[in-house]
Enzyme design. Structure first.
Site, PDB file in Angstrom:
ATOM      1  N   ASP A 168     -40.395 -10.914  55.178  1.00 30.88           N
ATOM      2  CA  ASP A 168     -38.772 -10.832  54.941  1.00 30.88           C
ATOM      3  C   ASP A 168     -38.672 -10.111  53.910  1.00 30.88           C
ATOM      4  O   ASP A 168     -37.508  -9.849  53.354  1.00 30.88           O
ATOM      5  CB  ASP A 168     -38.087 -12.166  54.907  1.00 30.88           C
ATOM      6  N   ASP A 234     -47.579 -20.760  54.548  1.00 31.99           N
ATOM      7  CA  ASP A 234     -47.206 -20.065  53.707  1.00 31.99           C
ATOM      8  C   ASP A 234     -48.059 -18.832  53.435  1.00 31.99           C
ATOM      9  O   ASP A 234     -49.409 -19.001  53.655  1.00 31.99           O
ATOM     10  CB  ASP A 234     -47.100 -20.908  52.680  1.00 31.99           C
ATOM     11  N   ASP A 236     -49.741 -17.842  50.597  1.00 38.82           N
ATOM     12  CA  ASP A 236     -50.635 -18.343  49.949  1.00 38.82           C
ATOM     13  C   ASP A 236     -51.442 -19.435  50.663  1.00 38.82           C
ATOM     14  O   ASP A 236     -52.425 -19.776  49.721  1.00 38.82           O
ATOM     15  CB  ASP A 236     -50.335 -18.712  48.727  1.00 38.82           C
ATOM     16  N   ASP A 331     -37.976 -27.884  56.267  1.00 40.56           N
ATOM     17  CA  ASP A 331     -38.990 -28.374  56.820  1.00 40.56           C
ATOM     18  C   ASP A 331     -38.692 -29.975  57.136  1.00 40.56           C
ATOM     19  O   ASP A 331     -38.978 -30.541  58.359  1.00 40.56           O
ATOM     20  CB  ASP A 331     -40.184 -28.165  56.061  1.00 40.56           C
TER      21      ASP A 331
END
Length: 731
Positions: A168, A234, A236, A331
């Site tokens: 994105d 994610d 990371d 979520d």
């Protein structure tokens, strides 16, 4: 346990609890009863911590809490006609009742957590197809390379899963924006990540516009993929090799399963842990949620999606047109929607990913503000208590998780209430010092012992109060803002990979110091009032002690916002891995002793005459994982320690291609057992007494450290000021 026996036990316990709650006794008897209950809780915890004794201990504790509520409601509020005193007293009462209600909800959730699960075995040839999504916005290419490399190395049939980078940060919208410099940066990012994905065998995908933030990005990924299951990591969050083997089997076992969630394990301390220097000896703040609360939610079928480290069923997501996006916590909202449609969830209490926490206190607060605002949006738009399709336990579970985020309101009231009395003589409750000891002190102690019973290995005494206090100052305005305008908040990515090059006071830390000064003044006022109003000394002492407790927590918070320089982005992980150290064309047998996100420590036995050939540049040859593009990892030598023929090198990774990142990922993330062992090494219950003493020692030191930062940084600023002004004249 026999069902009739269980029912009989609860009947007896309920009768005993009702008797304790309404029993009219004098203060001495109340105090003795409270001490007996505390002693019983301690004994049961020591000798029979699980099963029926656990329920007995919690029931006794709840009975005494209910007795406190009964006394607080019927005996301590000022008359309604006395508006000046009644309003602050009512605020305090409501804050206490919120805490009691949250305690009740929490006890329901965690009274009997789900035991550890064993992953179902997947028969060869029956593996579902999987799409692994790594959504990204502004993360560094090196960070993404490590995560993507770890994802491609997952132990699963190669033709049954695909890895996708959902970018994105390189959308058409960003590449064509009016800010030419930002547009050029987005275009360069897109090109760099496309090349990285090509080298790693990862699918690169971006979109036209950044609509609906992370949820929109994931839904765009769904529209371009076909896997039966969807994994979300994610940017990371790098997975262990065993991730899919530990999670996918549950979907084969239960065709109505929509979610398998795993814990978020972090290889760096959060800003609080780093400032307080507790990372290696105390459980991290999120371990109470992932170690106890999610297991409790799982027991009632209410474990929810936490945004990453999870597997979801595409069929279920299609029923709701993908990931929900009416709140900024997509979520939990997605899980709530699918639970209400009759789908099931499972929580696997095994760390299978390793990620990065925010480095700075400001980023930490930004992350928590988003969570708090998102949870309020879910309450406002969905209100789980009356949501059709949910079971009653699921409604309680969601209400418990959502209502927790209202703690800034109650904490703020607990913070200012003693000041109402000390500064303005407002009567915040009717009662004597003796009544406070007999009822309130007993209530506080029982709370502490019940928390130790439930969470002792995962959260040490008083650290919940500290974490809530440091967030309250900043989350309260954020919470009020979303209450006034529920659709105003927008999704903001939590910054990762930031650096703190030198000791400093956080840019948002000033309010903590201001509150501390006000509380110091309140301490002085306490002594003045005791001397000036001896007839009310007992109440003044009680309120003064309350303010002192707040002051101790505030003092510890000074240390939190006095941020230490970050020497490394992640902590070292101990391993033992054979390799060859390549020095100036010679291969020397060596062992890698520990690794971090930035580098590793290598020990080798040098042949005679090779010491002088050690330079700044070296390389390490490893046995590569399957399909790895390289077997050699270049490093920069930062430290050298020679003891006879043994040399120990501190080396920094110098990755230059995709194959190098594959080797780094294999070193750090391949084995999840090391993360579990590290967590277990910190999970030691210190008990209420030892834990309280430990907190007081930490708070005392951090108070002095925070005040010292103010003095030292002020002196440093004065020294730098003349240098910063060209042509400045010196007297």
């Amino acid at each position: 346990m026999n069902s009739k026996l269980l029912v009989g036990m609860w009947v007896v316990l309920s009768v005993a609890a009702a008797f304790i709650i309404t029993l009219p006794v004098n203060l001495q008897a109340q105090l003795v009863t409270g001490c007996i209950v505390i002693l019983l809780i301690v004994i049961l915890k020591m000798f029979a911590p699980e099963g029926a004794p656990r329920m007995v201990a919690l029931t006794l504790g709840v009975a005494m809490v209910a007795r406190y509520v009964y006394w607080r409601t019927t005996s301590t509020l000022p008359p309604v006609g006395d508006v000046v005193n009644f309003i602050p007293a009512l605020l305090l009462y409501c804050a206490e009742m919120y805490s009691v209600a949250l305690l009740a909800l929490s006890l329901f959730v965690v009274s009997s957590p789900q035991p550890p699960r064993t992953a179902p075995v997947i028969a060869p040839g029956t593996e579902p197809t999987v799409d692994i999504f790594v959504p990204s916005y502004n993360e560094d290419a090196g960070l993404l390379a490590t995560t993507l490399a770890a994802a491609t190395a997952i132990d699963y049939p190669r033709n049954r899963f695909k890895v996708w980078l959902l970018d994105d940060g390189g959308t058409d919208q960003k590449c064509q924006q009016h800010d030419l410099a930002a547009a050029r940066e987005a275009q360069q990012r897109r090109q760099t990540l496309m090349e990285l994905c090509r080298d790693l065998g990862v699918n690169y995908l971006t979109r036209a516009r950044n609509d609906h933030a992370k949820a929109g990005n994931l839904n765009h990924g769904m529209a371009h993929s076909t896997g039966e299951l969807i994994v979300v990591f994610d940017a990371d969050h790098a997975p262990a090799r065993s991730f899919l083997k530990e999670t996918v089997g549950y979907f084969i076992k239960d065709p109505r399963l929509f979610l398998v969630q795993t814990p978020h394990f972090f290889i760096n301390p959060d800003p609080v842990e780093r400032s307080l220097n507790t990372w290696n000896r105390m459980p991290s703040e999120n371990e109470m949620f992932y170690g106890v609360i999610q297991r409790g939610l799982d027991r009632w079928g209410g474990a929810f999606f936490c945004g990453s480290a999870a597997v979801l069923r595409r069929e279920a997501l299609k029923e709701t047109d993908g990931f929900a996006h009416s709140s900024i916590t997509e979520d939990c909202e997605t899980a709530l929607t699918l639970h209400a449609r009759g789908w099931h969830s499972v929580y696997v209490d095994t760390p299978l990913i390793a990620g990065l926490q925010p480095e700075t206190f400001a980023s930490f607060i930004g992350q928590r503000s988003r969570w708090a605002q998102g949870m309020y949006q879910i309450l406002r738009f969905h209100f789980p208590l009356f949501r059709s399709g949910l079971t009653f336990p699921q409604r309680v579970c969601y209400m418990s998780s959502i209502l927790f985020w209202f703690f800034p309101i109650s904490r703020a009231i607990f913070l200012i209430s003693p000041l109402f009395y000390l500064f303005f003589s407002l009567e915040i409750f009717n009662g004597s010092g003796a009544e406070f000891v007999a009822y309130t002190a007993v209530y506080i102690l029982i709370n502490l012992f019940m928390q130790s019973y439930l969470y002792g290995q995962y959260r040490w005494p008083w650290f919940s109060e500290l974490y809530e206090y440091i967030q309250t100052v900043y989350l309260l305005p954020a919470l009020i803002s979303v209450m006034l305008n529920p659709r105003k908040p927008t999704f903001r990515v939590t910054a990762k990979g930031e650096t703190i090059d030198e000791n400093r006071i956080s840019e948002i830390g000033i309010p903590i110091f201001v509150i501390f000064v006000i509380q110091i003044i309140a301490v002085l006022v306490t002594f003045w009032r005791i001397a000036a109003e001896p007839y009310a000394a007992d109440i003044t002492i009680v309120v003064g002690m309350w303010n002192l407790l707040n002051l101790i927590i505030s003092g510890c918070a000074l240390g939190v916002v006095s941020e230490r320089a970050a020497k490394r982005h992640s902590q070292r992980i101990t391993i033992s891995r054979r390799c060859e150290l390549m020095i100036d064309g010679a291969d020397v047998p060596a062992v890698i002793e520990d690794v971090s996100m930035g580098g590793m420590r290598i020990r080798a036995e040098l042949p005679p005459g090779t010491e002088a050939r050690l330079g700044a540049h070296a390389a390490v040859r490893l046995t590569p994982p399957d399909a790895c593009l390289s077997d050699t990892l270049p490093v920069l030598v930062r430290k050298i320690a020679i003891d006879g023929r043994t040399v120990t090198l501190g080396a920094q990774f110098n990755a230059k291609c995709a194959g190098h990142y594959q080797l780094i990922a294999d070193l750090i993330f391949a084995n999840a057992d090391q993360w579990k062992q590290f967590q277990a090494s910190r999970r030691k219950n210190p008990g209420v007494l030892k834990g309280t003493v430990g907190f007081l020692m930490i708070a005392g030191y951090q108070t002095l450290r925070g005040l010292a930062y103010v003095t030292l940084l002020e002196k440093l600023a004065r020294k730098r000021k003349p240098e910063a002004v060209p042509g400045a004249r010196h007297p």
